[in-house]
Write an enzyme that holds these catalytic residues in place. Structure first.
Site: not given
Ligand code: C5P
Length: 238
Positions: A61, A122, A59, A32, A64
């Site tokens: 996101k 999340t 990713d 990603k 717009d």
């Molecule tokens: O380090 P960690 O496992 O928390 O990273 C989670 C990854 O997933 C990050 O790159 C974050 O931007 C992405 N992400 C997230 N929650 C979302 C969408 C993407 O944590 N809803």
């Protein structure tokens, strides 16, 4: 898309990325690339990773007006990524425009990148959502609503926490992709995430892919951590 473990390359520079990838010699990974890396290194990083035959989730996101998202997606489709995303909060018209852009930009003979929608991050708690976004329903209802909207718009899936995966699977059916970040092993620190869980919990709740960042990228032994998480995710007994 089968059931990949996607590694979040949350690094700022490509030097750090390639140093990290030295731990995975010969492995074909699903990686990603997020804002941090893409905004520093630009499209070249995608081409370099694809050259090494890794699959890519870009990713960014997008969120717009529909026309801007359509044009941006047209450009992103040319990079040949496997998966891209938007915020469902941008609305149905925007999500449909994203797909139109992707169709228009996909190079003939290639597959169009799959497109999924972020429901609620999340890192967002229900309290925060109610207070800051002024959304009056529960977090689960909000996530489910966004998932239905994404499905109606023709998207291939959503990003959500593992805690909402089972509910979404039940409501929107079998072939919808449910990509879940916020994955931690029991012994890990949760850092800024709020709705975290283990790979095993994700699997049992119907997730189709997990996104793992710091538990692998900040590990002292990235390859070993990757293997442990992968085994738990795939349900291999250790
Ligand atoms: O380090 P960690 O496992 O928390 O990273 C989670 C990854 O997933 C990050 O790159 C974050 O931007 C992405 N992400 C997230 N929650 C979302 C969408 C993407 O944590 N809803």
């Amino acid at each position: 898309m089968n059931t990949p473990l996607i590694i979040a390359l949350d690094f700022a520079r490509k030097l750090e990325v390639f140093k990290f990838l030295e731990h995975f010699q010969g492995e074909k990974l699903f990686l990603k690339v997020g804002m941090e890396l893409f905004y520093q290194e630009g499209p070249a990083i995608i081409y370099e990773l694809k050259e090494k035959e890794h699959r890519i989730f870009l990713d960014l996101k997008l969120h717009d007006i529909p026309n801007t998202v359509k044009s941006a997606m047209k450009g992103l489709a040319r990079l040949g990524c496997d998966l891209v995303n938007v915020h469902a909060a941008g609305g149905k018209e925007m999500m449909m425009a994203a797909l139109e852009g992707l169709e228009a930009g996909t190079i003939s003979g290639n597959n169009r990148p799959a497109c999924i929608a972020v429901t609620q991050l999340t890192s967002t708690s229900e309290e925060q959502m109610k207070k800051e976004q002024l959304i009056g329903v529960s977090l689960e209802e909000s996530v489910l609503h966004y998932a239905s909207l994404a499905k109606e718009s023709g998207l291939e899936g959503v990003v959500c926490s593992t805690h909402e995966a089972a509910m979404i699977r039940k409501s929107v059916g079998g072939s919808f992709c449910i990509v879940t970040p916020g994955i931690r092993l029991i012994e890990d620190d949760i850092q800024d995430q709020k709705r975290v869980s283990t790979p095993e919990f994700a699997r049992k709740n119907g997730a189709t892919a997990i996104v793992v960042g710091r538990s692998i990228t900040r590990s002292k032994e990235p390859f070993e951590s990757y293997q442990t998480i992968k085994k738990q995710w795939e349900g291999v007994l250790v």
